[in-house]
Design a protein around this motif. Structure first.
Motif, PDB file in Angstrom:
ATOM      1  N   VAL A  30       0.867  -1.177   0.000  1.00  0.00           N
ATOM      2  CA  VAL A  30       0.000   0.000   0.000  1.00  0.00           C
ATOM      3  C   VAL A  30       0.899   1.221   0.000  1.00  0.00           C
ATOM      4  CG1 VAL A  30      -1.850   1.238   1.190  1.00  0.00           C
ATOM      5  CG2 VAL A  30      -1.676  -1.243   1.393  1.00  0.00           C
ATOM      6  N   VAL A  31       0.723   2.083  -0.971  1.00  0.00           N
ATOM      7  CA  VAL A  31       1.540   3.298  -1.060  1.00  0.00           C
ATOM      8  C   VAL A  31       0.613   4.502  -0.923  1.00  0.00           C
ATOM      9  CG1 VAL A  31       3.118   4.654  -2.488  1.00  0.00           C
ATOM     10  CG2 VAL A  31       3.212   2.162  -2.571  1.00  0.00           C
ATOM     11  N   ALA A  32       0.793   5.221   0.158  1.00  0.00           N
ATOM     12  CA  ALA A  32      -0.013   6.423   0.377  1.00  0.00           C
ATOM     13  C   ALA A  32       0.822   7.624  -0.010  1.00  0.00           C
ATOM     14  CB  ALA A  32      -0.432   6.518   1.835  1.00  0.00           C
ATOM     15  N   GLN A  33       0.271   8.499  -0.819  1.00  0.00           N
ATOM     16  CA  GLN A  33       1.034   9.676  -1.237  1.00  0.00           C
ATOM     17  C   GLN A  33       0.158  10.914  -1.228  1.00  0.00           C
ATOM     18  OE1 GLN A  33       2.410   8.081  -4.990  1.00  0.00           O
ATOM     19  NE2 GLN A  33       0.805   9.153  -6.119  1.00  0.00           N
ATOM     20  N   LEU A  34       0.831  12.049  -1.161  1.00  0.00           N
ATOM     21  CA  LEU A  34       0.099  13.309  -1.028  1.00  0.00           C
ATOM     22  C   LEU A  34      -0.537  13.754  -2.337  1.00  0.00           C
ATOM     23  CD1 LEU A  34       2.324  15.517   1.292  1.00  0.00           C
ATOM     24  CD2 LEU A  34       0.276  14.222   1.854  1.00  0.00           C
ATOM     25  N   PHE A  35       0.131  13.454  -3.455  1.00  0.00           N
ATOM     26  CA  PHE A  35      -0.401  13.897  -4.739  1.00  0.00           C
ATOM     27  C   PHE A  35      -0.610  12.705  -5.661  1.00  0.00           C
ATOM     28  CE2 PHE A  35       2.411  17.192  -3.038  1.00  0.00           C
ATOM     29  CZ  PHE A  35       1.457  18.172  -2.806  1.00  0.00           C
ATOM     30  N   GLY A  36      -1.662  12.767  -6.453  1.00  0.00           N
ATOM     31  CA  GLY A  36      -1.892  11.711  -7.440  1.00  0.00           C
ATOM     32  C   GLY A  36      -2.589  10.486  -6.883  1.00  0.00           C
ATOM     33  N   GLY A  37      -3.114  10.584  -5.688  1.00  0.00           N
ATOM     34  CA  GLY A  37      -3.891   9.480  -5.128  1.00  0.00           C
ATOM     35  C   GLY A  37      -3.003   8.400  -4.530  1.00  0.00           C
ATOM     36  N   SER A  38      -3.620   7.505  -3.772  1.00  0.00           N
ATOM     37  CA  SER A  38      -2.891   6.417  -3.136  1.00  0.00           C
ATOM     38  C   SER A  38      -3.277   5.104  -3.817  1.00  0.00           C
ATOM     39  CB  SER A  38      -3.225   6.381  -1.648  1.00  0.00           C
ATOM     40  OG  SER A  38      -2.797   7.589  -1.039  1.00  0.00           O
ATOM     41  N   HIS A  39      -2.313   4.160  -3.848  1.00  0.00           N
ATOM     42  CA  HIS A  39      -2.505   2.959  -4.647  1.00  0.00           C
ATOM     43  C   HIS A  39      -2.050   1.712  -3.919  1.00  0.00           C
ATOM     44  CE1 HIS A  39      -2.953   5.861  -7.891  1.00  0.00           C
ATOM     45  NE2 HIS A  39      -1.799   6.375  -7.500  1.00  0.00           N
ATOM     46  N   ILE A  40      -2.556   0.578  -4.402  1.00  0.00           N
ATOM     47  CA  ILE A  40      -2.085  -0.711  -3.905  1.00  0.00           C
ATOM     48  C   ILE A  40      -1.431  -1.453  -5.068  1.00  0.00           C
ATOM     49  CG2 ILE A  40      -2.779  -2.915  -2.885  1.00  0.00           C
ATOM     50  CD1 ILE A  40      -5.180  -1.332  -1.656  1.00  0.00           C
ATOM     51  N   TYR A  41      -0.228  -1.967  -4.832  1.00  0.00           N
ATOM     52  CA  TYR A  41       0.497  -2.748  -5.832  1.00  0.00           C
ATOM     53  C   TYR A  41       0.538  -4.198  -5.377  1.00  0.00           C
ATOM     54  CZ  TYR A  41       2.051   1.785  -7.538  1.00  0.00           C
ATOM     55  OH  TYR A  41       2.080   3.069  -8.030  1.00  0.00           O
ATOM     56  N   LYS A  42       0.579  -5.101  -6.346  1.00  0.00           N
ATOM     57  CA  LYS A  42       0.633  -6.527  -6.034  1.00  0.00           C
ATOM     58  C   LYS A  42       1.819  -7.156  -6.742  1.00  0.00           C
ATOM     59  CE  LYS A  42      -1.894 -10.795  -6.517  1.00  0.00           C
ATOM     60  NZ  LYS A  42      -2.676 -11.538  -7.479  1.00  0.00           N
ATOM     61  N   TYR A  43       2.476  -8.075  -6.043  1.00  0.00           N
ATOM     62  CA  TYR A  43       3.600  -8.772  -6.666  1.00  0.00           C
ATOM     63  C   TYR A  43       3.072  -9.857  -7.598  1.00  0.00           C
ATOM     64  CZ  TYR A  43       7.982 -11.154  -7.397  1.00  0.00           C
ATOM     65  OH  TYR A  43       9.087 -11.702  -7.977  1.00  0.00           O
ATOM     66  N   GLU A  44       3.425  -9.744  -8.881  1.00  0.00           N
ATOM     67  CA  GLU A  44       3.006 -10.735  -9.877  1.00  0.00           C
ATOM     68  C   GLU A  44       4.159 -11.700 -10.109  1.00  0.00           C
ATOM     69  OE1 GLU A  44       0.210 -11.474 -11.180  1.00  0.00           O
ATOM     70  OE2 GLU A  44      -0.999  -9.721 -10.602  1.00  0.00           O
ATOM     71  N   GLU A  45       3.966 -12.932  -9.667  1.00  0.00           N
ATOM     72  CA  GLU A  45       4.996 -13.965  -9.752  1.00  0.00           C
ATOM     73  C   GLU A  45       5.516 -14.122 -11.184  1.00  0.00           C
ATOM     74  OE1 GLU A  45       6.863 -16.038  -6.916  1.00  0.00           O
ATOM     75  OE2 GLU A  45       4.722 -15.889  -6.508  1.00  0.00           O
ATOM     76  N   SER A  46       4.593 -14.173 -12.142  1.00  0.00           N
ATOM     77  CA  SER A  46       4.986 -14.455 -13.529  1.00  0.00           C
ATOM     78  C   SER A  46       5.757 -13.290 -14.144  1.00  0.00           C
ATOM     79  CB  SER A  46       3.739 -14.775 -14.355  1.00  0.00           C
ATOM     80  OG  SER A  46       2.780 -13.763 -14.192  1.00  0.00           O
ATOM     81  N   TRP A  47       5.507 -12.082 -13.659  1.00  0.00           N
ATOM     82  CA  TRP A  47       6.218 -10.922 -14.201  1.00  0.00           C
ATOM     83  C   TRP A  47       7.428 -10.574 -13.340  1.00  0.00           C
ATOM     84  CZ3 TRP A  47       1.973  -6.781 -15.788  1.00  0.00           C
ATOM     85  CH2 TRP A  47       1.037  -7.416 -16.624  1.00  0.00           C
ATOM     86  N   THR A  48       7.534 -11.232 -12.196  1.00  0.00           N
ATOM     87  CA  THR A  48       8.546 -10.935 -11.170  1.00  0.00           C
ATOM     88  C   THR A  48       8.677  -9.442 -10.883  1.00  0.00           C
ATOM     89  OG1 THR A  48      10.412 -10.914 -12.704  1.00  0.00           O
ATOM     90  CG2 THR A  48       9.885 -13.044 -11.670  1.00  0.00           C
TER      91      THR A  48
END
Ligand code: CA
Length: 283
Positions: A30-48
């Motif tokens: 989970v990445v919370a930031q002041l500008f540009g909204g906050s996002h959740i990233y997921k680790y994709e095994e196949s894309w490493t």
């Protein structure tokens, strides 16, 4: 041979918080930031690599100040404390597909920090705010929501709340920039003050421990930061050492099987690493 390789670099602006979450062998950040909204990233095994998984609604979160992760009855939640005037501190819950906003807790109070605390076997959140004294919310098992449960009197303008345990007792620290930061103890009914620590530009008051030795690090933006050591006989913290770190923003204790380290991150200067050493005076 071991190595550490970069997997993820957020391109976001003004990131204020980053938390890794592990659910069913899937890794999220989970990445919370002041500008540009906050996002959740997921680790994709196949894309490493980490790929964007979902956005967090900007309407709810405009000035995130803190992320805390917690579990209740084996379900995963996280909370983002929002410090904007129109902000809405919100709890998010995992539902097997993604995270959705579960409960908005606290409107208009410019929250500075959140802490999840188990008090007598019950789940609680403590929220500190710019515009009111810290409040305590308790998880209600019937409604499955957090309900207001109490507050911590006479403690305006708290920047951060941290909890820790010594033996079986529960304590919290409340950080204040100027005036007195506080150490409080849960007495089975409420938190009562056990110690006031004069603060000179403190953004952080961090409890930590190494091998049964308990400490508090009180940061200072103007002068030396202070490390206090727990005196078990007096049941109080005593000044132990002063360290100089420019604008300290976090103190982190890290132990390997043999050695104990203390990281002090700096907003303006050098981040420093200290080592905790026990000298056996009986020899
Ligand atoms: Ca926090």
């Amino acid at each position: 041979m071991a190595n550490i390789i970069p997997l993820f670099a957020s391109t976001g602006q003004s990131i204020v918080g980053c938390k890794a979450i592990l659910i069913d062998d899937q890794v999220f950040v989970v990445v919370a930031q002041l500008f540009g909204g906050s996002h959740i990233y997921k680790y994709e095994e196949s894309w490493t690599k980490f790929v964007k998984f979902q956005d967090i609604e900007v309407s709810r979160i405009s000035k995130p100040n803190d992320i805390e992760l917690f579990q209740i009855e084996s379900e995963t939640f996280f909370i983002i404390a929002d410090s904007s005037k129109a902000g809405l501190t919100t709890v998010y819950k995992w539902n097997n597909k993604g995270f959705y906003s579960y409960q908005s807790l606290h409107e208009w109070f410019r929250d500075t920090d959140a802490e999840f605390v188990d008090i007598d076997g019950k789940s609680h959140l403590i929220l500190s705010s710019r515009s009111q004294i810290p409040i305590i919310l308790q998880w209600n098992k019937n409604s499955r929501k957090f309900l207001p449960h109490g507050e911590i009197a006479n403690m305006e303008d708290v920047l951060a709340v941290k909890s820790f345990r010594i033996q079986d007792s529960l304590y919290i620290t409340l950080t204040r920039f100027i005036g007195d930061s506080r150490v409080m103890k849960w007495n089975s009914k409420q938190f009562v003050e056990i110690q006031a620590l004069p603060s000179r530009g403190a953004m952080i008051l961090q409890p930590f421990s190494f091998k049964g030795h308990h400490y508090l690090a009180l940061g200072s933006d103007y002068t030396f930061s202070q490390i206090f050591q727990w005196d078990a006989e007096k049941s109080l913290f005593q000044i132990f050492k002063e360290i100089y770190v420019q604008a300290p923003r976090s103190f982190t204790a890290v132990s390997t099987d043999r050695r104990d380290f203390f990281f002090a991150s700096s907003f303006k200067g050098h981040t420093q690493i200290f080592e905790h050493i026990l000298v056996d005076l009986s020899l």
